[in-house]
Motif scaffolding. Structure first.
Motif, PDB file in Angstrom:
ATOM      1  N   VAL A 220      15.455  -5.479   4.186  1.00 34.06           N
ATOM      2  CA  VAL A 220      16.227  -5.605   2.929  1.00 34.06           C
ATOM      3  C   VAL A 220      15.753  -4.866   1.990  1.00 34.06           C
ATOM      4  CG1 VAL A 220      14.312  -7.426   1.991  1.00 34.06           C
ATOM      5  CG2 VAL A 220      16.614  -7.533   1.120  1.00 34.06           C
ATOM      6  N   VAL A 221      14.430  -4.264   2.162  1.00 31.13           N
ATOM      7  CA  VAL A 221      14.051  -2.935   1.256  1.00 31.13           C
ATOM      8  C   VAL A 221      14.418  -1.737   1.699  1.00 31.13           C
ATOM      9  CG1 VAL A 221      11.971  -1.747   0.319  1.00 31.13           C
ATOM     10  CG2 VAL A 221      12.036  -4.299   0.622  1.00 31.13           C
ATOM     11  N   ALA A 222      14.436  -1.413   3.183  1.00 26.28           N
ATOM     12  CA  ALA A 222      15.045  -0.258   3.654  1.00 26.28           C
ATOM     13  C   ALA A 222      16.391  -0.034   3.151  1.00 26.28           C
ATOM     14  CB  ALA A 222      14.869  -0.290   5.158  1.00 26.28           C
ATOM     15  N   ARG A 223      17.157  -1.042   3.159  1.00 28.19           N
ATOM     16  CA  ARG A 223      18.539  -1.120   2.799  1.00 28.19           C
ATOM     17  C   ARG A 223      18.709  -0.385   1.278  1.00 28.19           C
ATOM     18  NH1 ARG A 223      23.338   0.351   4.223  1.00 28.19           N
ATOM     19  NH2 ARG A 223      24.977  -0.906   3.332  1.00 28.19           N
ATOM     20  N   VAL A 224      18.011  -0.802   0.432  1.00 26.03           N
ATOM     21  CA  VAL A 224      17.963  -0.108  -1.017  1.00 26.03           C
ATOM     22  C   VAL A 224      17.792   1.439  -0.963  1.00 26.03           C
ATOM     23  CG1 VAL A 224      16.806  -0.007  -3.292  1.00 26.03           C
ATOM     24  CG2 VAL A 224      17.121  -2.297  -2.037  1.00 26.03           C
ATOM     25  N   PHE A 225      16.949   1.783  -0.079  1.00 20.31           N
ATOM     26  CA  PHE A 225      16.557   3.477   0.210  1.00 20.31           C
ATOM     27  C   PHE A 225      17.812   3.783   0.763  1.00 20.31           C
ATOM     28  CE2 PHE A 225      12.533   1.650  -1.083  1.00 20.31           C
ATOM     29  CZ  PHE A 225      11.832   2.968  -1.387  1.00 20.31           C
ATOM     30  N   GLU A 226      18.194   3.281   1.680  1.00 24.88           N
ATOM     31  CA  GLU A 226      19.406   4.039   2.622  1.00 24.88           C
ATOM     32  C   GLU A 226      20.583   4.084   1.679  1.00 24.88           C
ATOM     33  OE1 GLU A 226      20.161   1.166   5.798  1.00 24.88           O
ATOM     34  OE2 GLU A 226      18.136   1.508   6.709  1.00 24.88           O
ATOM     35  N   ILE A 227      20.881   3.133   0.875  1.00 23.46           N
ATOM     36  CA  ILE A 227      22.074   3.207  -0.014  1.00 23.46           C
ATOM     37  C   ILE A 227      21.982   4.128  -1.157  1.00 23.46           C
ATOM     38  CG2 ILE A 227      23.283   1.964  -1.726  1.00 23.46           C
ATOM     39  CD1 ILE A 227      22.546  -0.544  -0.082  1.00 23.46           C
ATOM     40  N   THR A 228      20.819   4.400  -1.415  1.00 18.29           N
ATOM     41  CA  THR A 228      20.513   5.438  -2.544  1.00 18.29           C
ATOM     42  C   THR A 228      20.084   6.873  -2.176  1.00 18.29           C
ATOM     43  OG1 THR A 228      18.251   5.025  -2.537  1.00 18.29           O
ATOM     44  CG2 THR A 228      19.625   3.743  -4.253  1.00 18.29           C
ATOM     45  N   GLY A 229      19.946   6.819  -0.699  1.00 18.35           N
ATOM     46  CA  GLY A 229      19.446   8.199  -0.141  1.00 18.35           C
ATOM     47  C   GLY A 229      18.139   8.479  -0.279  1.00 18.35           C
ATOM     48  N   ALA A 230      17.269   7.688  -0.990  1.00 17.61           N
ATOM     49  CA  ALA A 230      15.855   7.976  -1.195  1.00 17.61           C
ATOM     50  C   ALA A 230      15.100   7.833   0.112  1.00 17.61           C
ATOM     51  CB  ALA A 230      15.272   6.595  -2.003  1.00 17.61           C
ATOM     52  N   ASP A 231      15.717   7.195   1.366  1.00 16.10           N
ATOM     53  CA  ASP A 231      14.952   7.397   2.610  1.00 16.10           C
ATOM     54  C   ASP A 231      14.788   9.001   2.886  1.00 16.10           C
ATOM     55  OD1 ASP A 231      17.818   7.536   2.998  1.00 16.10           O
ATOM     56  OD2 ASP A 231      17.637   6.567   4.880  1.00 16.10           O
TER      57      ASP A 231
ATOM     58  N   SER B 258       5.188  -3.542   3.837  1.00 17.28           N
ATOM     59  CA  SER B 258       5.347  -4.507   4.905  1.00 17.28           C
ATOM     60  C   SER B 258       5.186  -5.924   4.022  1.00 17.28           C
ATOM     61  CB  SER B 258       4.108  -4.485   5.878  1.00 17.28           C
ATOM     62  OG  SER B 258       3.039  -4.753   5.307  1.00 17.28           O
ATOM     63  N   LYS B 259       4.772  -5.885   3.014  1.00 17.79           N
ATOM     64  CA  LYS B 259       4.762  -7.366   2.059  1.00 17.79           C
ATOM     65  C   LYS B 259       5.848  -7.513   1.195  1.00 17.79           C
ATOM     66  CE  LYS B 259       0.009  -8.375   3.552  1.00 17.79           C
ATOM     67  NZ  LYS B 259      -1.274  -8.670   3.086  1.00 17.79           N
ATOM     68  N   LEU B 260       6.687  -6.123   0.837  1.00 19.13           N
ATOM     69  CA  LEU B 260       7.603  -6.226  -0.055  1.00 19.13           C
ATOM     70  C   LEU B 260       8.841  -6.911   0.145  1.00 19.13           C
ATOM     71  CD1 LEU B 260       7.617  -4.789  -2.898  1.00 19.13           C
ATOM     72  CD2 LEU B 260       8.499  -2.742  -1.881  1.00 19.13           C
ATOM     73  N   GLU B 261       9.056  -8.037  -0.485  1.00 17.38           N
ATOM     74  CA  GLU B 261      10.169  -8.841  -0.027  1.00 17.38           C
ATOM     75  C   GLU B 261      11.431  -8.173  -0.838  1.00 17.38           C
ATOM     76  OE1 GLU B 261       8.947 -12.600  -1.378  1.00 17.38           O
ATOM     77  OE2 GLU B 261       6.943 -12.666  -0.103  1.00 17.38           O
ATOM     78  N   PHE B 262      11.345  -7.507  -1.896  1.00 17.42           N
ATOM     79  CA  PHE B 262      12.479  -7.326  -2.461  1.00 17.42           C
ATOM     80  C   PHE B 262      12.320  -5.865  -3.410  1.00 17.42           C
ATOM     81  CE2 PHE B 262      14.940  -7.061  -6.862  1.00 17.42           C
ATOM     82  CZ  PHE B 262      16.157  -7.239  -6.163  1.00 17.42           C
ATOM     83  N   CYS B 263      12.984  -4.976  -3.596  1.00 17.76           N
ATOM     84  CA  CYS B 263      13.114  -3.877  -4.420  1.00 17.76           C
ATOM     85  C   CYS B 263      14.152  -3.564  -5.140  1.00 17.76           C
ATOM     86  CB  CYS B 263      12.421  -2.709  -3.562  1.00 17.76           C
ATOM     87  SG  CYS B 263      12.186  -1.106  -4.541  1.00 17.76           S
ATOM     88  N   ASP B 264      14.416  -3.220  -6.365  1.00 14.03           N
ATOM     89  CA  ASP B 264      15.432  -3.110  -6.958  1.00 14.03           C
ATOM     90  C   ASP B 264      15.414  -1.397  -7.700  1.00 14.03           C
ATOM     91  OD1 ASP B 264      14.026  -2.908  -9.504  1.00 14.03           O
ATOM     92  OD2 ASP B 264      15.050  -4.202 -10.666  1.00 14.03           O
TER      93      ASP B 264
END
Length: 127
Positions: A97-108, A62-68
């Motif tokens: 913004v973080v959830a999007r990285v997981f969605e794009i990569t399939g990590a979700d 919840s406090k993570l603003e960015f994840c590469d």
């Protein structure tokens, strides 16, 4: 040089990590930007917790603003180690913004995701 873009600086102070026990779960809360400059700040407590015998980790995002991709790989690596030891890693409260990285990569699809930390703690198995 800091250009004001997430992940654009080598300043490790852009991420702090808090670790607290909640019953059978260990809650790890990264606060700030998780990128190739700060990834070890999260990797180290996750690996230490698993080495110490913790098997169920909840990462409060919840406090993570960015994840590469480096940050994502830290979480994926910890997940593999936890599962090999009979446990798991749950992720809670991801910002869009973080959830999007997981969605794009399939990590979700490989993590158990929860809307909030409270939901994660309610839904994680207890001994």
């Amino acid at each position: 040089m800091d250009r004001g873009v997430p992940g654009s600086t080598s300043h490790r102070g852009r991420l702090t990590v808090d670790v607290q026990r909640h019953g059978a779960s260990l809650v790890v809360t990264p606060d700030g930007e998780l990128d190739h400059h700060t990834a070890d700040l999260l990797r180290e407590p996750l690996e230490r917790s698993l080495e110490d015998g913790d098997r169920l980790l909840v990462v409060d995002c919840s406090k993570l603003e960015f994840c590469d991709s480096t940050g994502l790989n830290v979480l994926l690596g910890a997940r593999l180690k936890a599962e090999a030891a009979g446990g798991g890693i749950h992720l809670a409260g991801m910002r869009p913004v973080v959830a999007r990285v997981f969605e794009i990569t399939g990590a979700d699809g490989v993590f158990t995701l929860h809307e909030s930390l409270a939901d994660a703690l309610k839904e994680t198995p207890q001994p």
